[in-house]
Design an enzyme around this catalytic site. Structure first.
Site, PDB file in Angstrom:
ATOM      1  N   ASN A   1       0.878  -1.177   0.000  1.00 11.02           N
ATOM      2  CA  ASN A   1       0.000   0.000   0.000  1.00 11.02           C
ATOM      3  C   ASN A   1       0.909   1.219   0.000  1.00 11.02           C
ATOM      4  O   ASN A   1       1.550   1.519   1.002  1.00 11.02           O
ATOM      5  CB  ASN A   1      -0.873  -0.031   1.265  1.00 11.02           C
ATOM      6  CG  ASN A   1      -1.600   1.289   1.480  1.00 11.02           C
ATOM      7  OD1 ASN A   1      -1.790   2.065   0.531  1.00 11.02           O
ATOM      8  ND2 ASN A   1      -2.000   1.559   2.710  1.00 11.02           N
TER       9      ASN A   1
ATOM     10  N   LYS B   1       0.147   4.320  -0.129  1.00  7.05           N
ATOM     11  CA  LYS B   1      -0.420   5.534   0.481  1.00  7.05           C
ATOM     12  C   LYS B   1      -0.187   6.727  -0.468  1.00  7.05           C
ATOM     13  O   LYS B   1      -0.290   6.564  -1.666  1.00  7.05           O
ATOM     14  CB  LYS B   1       0.200   5.780   1.854  1.00  7.05           C
ATOM     15  CG  LYS B   1       0.242   4.531   2.718  1.00  7.05           C
ATOM     16  CD  LYS B   1       0.589   4.837   4.135  1.00  7.05           C
ATOM     17  CE  LYS B   1       0.799   3.538   4.889  1.00  7.05           C
ATOM     18  NZ  LYS B   1       0.573   3.643   6.295  1.00  7.05           N
TER      19      LYS B   1
ATOM     20  N   HIS C   1      -9.145   1.497   5.406  1.00  6.80           N
ATOM     21  CA  HIS C   1      -7.826   1.643   6.040  1.00  6.80           C
ATOM     22  C   HIS C   1      -7.972   2.592   7.227  1.00  6.80           C
ATOM     23  O   HIS C   1      -8.729   3.558   7.164  1.00  6.80           O
ATOM     24  CB  HIS C   1      -6.810   2.184   5.033  1.00  6.80           C
ATOM     25  CG  HIS C   1      -5.397   2.089   5.536  1.00  6.80           C
ATOM     26  ND1 HIS C   1      -4.882   2.974   6.455  1.00  6.80           N
ATOM     27  CD2 HIS C   1      -4.413   1.189   5.277  1.00  6.80           C
ATOM     28  CE1 HIS C   1      -3.634   2.623   6.724  1.00  6.80           C
ATOM     29  NE2 HIS C   1      -3.327   1.546   6.028  1.00  6.80           N
TER      30      HIS C   1
ATOM     31  N   GLU D   1      -6.229   4.886   8.304  1.00  9.01           N
ATOM     32  CA  GLU D   1      -5.958   6.304   8.018  1.00  9.01           C
ATOM     33  C   GLU D   1      -7.199   6.982   7.452  1.00  9.01           C
ATOM     34  O   GLU D   1      -7.453   8.154   7.708  1.00  9.01           O
ATOM     35  CB  GLU D   1      -4.751   6.415   7.069  1.00  9.01           C
ATOM     36  CG  GLU D   1      -3.454   6.105   7.805  1.00  9.01           C
ATOM     37  CD  GLU D   1      -2.340   5.557   6.937  1.00  9.01           C
ATOM     38  OE1 GLU D   1      -2.422   5.634   5.702  1.00  9.01           O
ATOM     39  OE2 GLU D   1      -1.368   5.029   7.532  1.00  9.01           O
TER      40      GLU D   1
ATOM     41  N   GLU E   1      -5.102  -4.948  10.900  1.00 11.00           N
ATOM     42  CA  GLU E   1      -4.035  -3.974  11.089  1.00 11.00           C
ATOM     43  C   GLU E   1      -4.240  -3.218  12.404  1.00 11.00           C
ATOM     44  O   GLU E   1      -4.996  -2.238  12.447  1.00 11.00           O
ATOM     45  CB  GLU E   1      -4.059  -2.954   9.950  1.00 11.00           C
ATOM     46  CG  GLU E   1      -3.831  -3.536   8.580  1.00 11.00           C
ATOM     47  CD  GLU E   1      -3.196  -2.525   7.644  1.00 11.00           C
ATOM     48  OE1 GLU E   1      -2.154  -2.839   7.089  1.00 11.00           O
ATOM     49  OE2 GLU E   1      -3.730  -1.409   7.504  1.00 11.00           O
TER      50      GLU E   1
ATOM     51  N   GLY F   1       2.998   2.004  10.676  1.00 12.95           N
ATOM     52  CA  GLY F   1       3.974   3.062  10.456  1.00 12.95           C
ATOM     53  C   GLY F   1       4.748   3.441  11.706  1.00 12.95           C
ATOM     54  O   GLY F   1       5.405   4.483  11.747  1.00 12.95           O
TER      55      GLY F   1
ATOM     56  N   SER G   1       3.815  -2.470  10.287  1.00  4.77           N
ATOM     57  CA  SER G   1       5.280  -2.526  10.377  1.00  4.77           C
ATOM     58  C   SER G   1       5.860  -3.874   9.946  1.00  4.77           C
ATOM     59  O   SER G   1       6.812  -4.379  10.544  1.00  4.77           O
ATOM     60  CB  SER G   1       5.749  -2.142  11.789  1.00  4.77           C
ATOM     61  OG  SER G   1       5.344  -0.817  12.086  1.00  4.77           O
TER      62      SER G   1
HETATM   63  C1  PEP Z   1      -0.374   0.131   6.030  1.00  2.00           C
HETATM   64  O1  PEP Z   1      -0.224   1.156   5.403  1.00  2.00           O
HETATM   65  O2  PEP Z   1      -1.412  -0.513   5.891  1.00  2.00           O
HETATM   66  C2  PEP Z   1       0.705  -0.313   6.920  1.00  2.00           C
HETATM   67  C3  PEP Z   1       0.536  -1.438   7.575  1.00  2.00           C
HETATM   68  O3  PEP Z   1       1.810   0.481   7.018  1.00  2.00           O
HETATM   69  P1  PEP Z   1       3.246   0.053   7.624  1.00  2.00           P
HETATM   70  O4  PEP Z   1       3.628  -1.245   7.008  1.00  2.00           O
HETATM   71  O5  PEP Z   1       4.177   1.166   7.232  1.00  2.00           O
HETATM   72  O6  PEP Z   1       3.084  -0.067   9.102  1.00  2.00           O
END
Ligand code: PEP
Length: 263
Positions: free
Chosen positions: A9, A11, A103, A105, A175, A181, A221
């Site tokens: 992803n 973003k 998501h 975010e 998640e 992140g 992460s």
């Molecule tokens: C994500 O954007 O869904 C995500 C899990 O980001 P990251 O791997 O950077 O934690």
């Protein structure tokens, strides 16, 4: 047997030119690996979700290859006066076969609520896009022991009104918000425990056979050093990857790790 899916992803990163560069690099890695006894793409589904502005360039560069393309969001209408939004039909026309929905975010920063996410899942299915439905708890909810109930509630709300046919294409991404992140990740055992409970909810809602078809990813992460630990878990069928999916070399390392496990 569920084929694991590793999804990058991106973003709000990468221009169309940068997306093309990534595609060229990834394809050259794939070509190198094509001579292996079992090529990586046969073992792992490969998905990249660029921002809308880079989606068609990426899709054009990877057309006819094993690399699938997804949108990061959609608006649940075919077309209309919805300034700034993108429809499922448009995503499909540009080469997307998947779309990320819900998501954290978008839930947290843009205030997307469960009802809208339910409409988005339905719109994705109507237009032949496979939804990747994200669920996950905050750190406070985890500390209060509410993780499983909260995530199951998110699943129930986003899938309201849908029958078991949704399990044919649905991908769920678990998640934990505190792991996105941040460099902090849930342990593979913790992720497995929650994901098994999500699958159990799917089994109660749609029956065990339908639930067994749904791929459930872990996200938060994930990087080359830890991806194998997640993929070795019986209910974890891949990863949704943010930061570590921005470089073709690190994405490739994770694909290799998945293939090495023979998951
Ligand atoms: C994500 O954007 O869904 C995500 C899990 O980001 P990251 O791997 O950077 O934690």
């Amino acid at each position: 047997m569920r084929k694991p899916i590793l999804a990058a992803n991106w973003k709000m990163y990468k221009t169309a030119a940068e997306a093309k560069e990534f595609a060229d690099q990834l394809l050259s890695y794939l070509q190198e690996g094509a001579s292996l006894k079992q090529p990586i793409q046969e073992q792992v589904e490969i998905l990249v979700c660029p921002p809308f502005t880079a989606l068609s360039a990426f899709a054009a560069a990877t057309q006819g290859t094993a690399v699938a393309v997804g949108g990061q969001n959609l608006y649940p209408r075919k077309e209309g006066a919805f300034t700034g939004e993108v429809s499922p039909l448009m995503l499909k026309a540009e080469g997307a076969s998947y779309v990320i929905i819900g998501h954290s975010e978008r839930r947290q920063i843009l205030g997307e609520a469960d009802e809208l996410l339910n409409e988005k899942v339905k719109a994705a299915l109507e237009y032949g896009l496979k939804p990747i439905l994200c669920v996950g708890e905050t750190l406070e909810q985890r500390r209060r022991g509410e993780t499983a109930d909260f995530c199951r509630g998110q699943l129930a709300a986003a899938l309201a009104g849908l029958d078991q046919a949704v399990c044919d294409t649905l991908v769920v991404a678990y998640e934990p918000i505190w792991a996105i992140g941040t460099g902090e990740s849930a342990s593979p055992q913790d992720a497995q425990e929650t994901i098994a409970l999500l699958r159990q909810w799917l089994a109660e809602a749609y029956g065990p056979a339908a639930a067994a078809k749904v791929r459930i990813q872990y996200g938060g992460s994930v990087k080359p050093e830890n991806v194998a630990g997640y993929l070795a878990m019986p209910d974890i069928d891949g990863a949704l990857i943010g930061g570590a999916g921005l470089q073709a070399s690190s994405f490739w390392k994770m694909l290799q790790a998945a293939a090495d496990l023979g998951v």
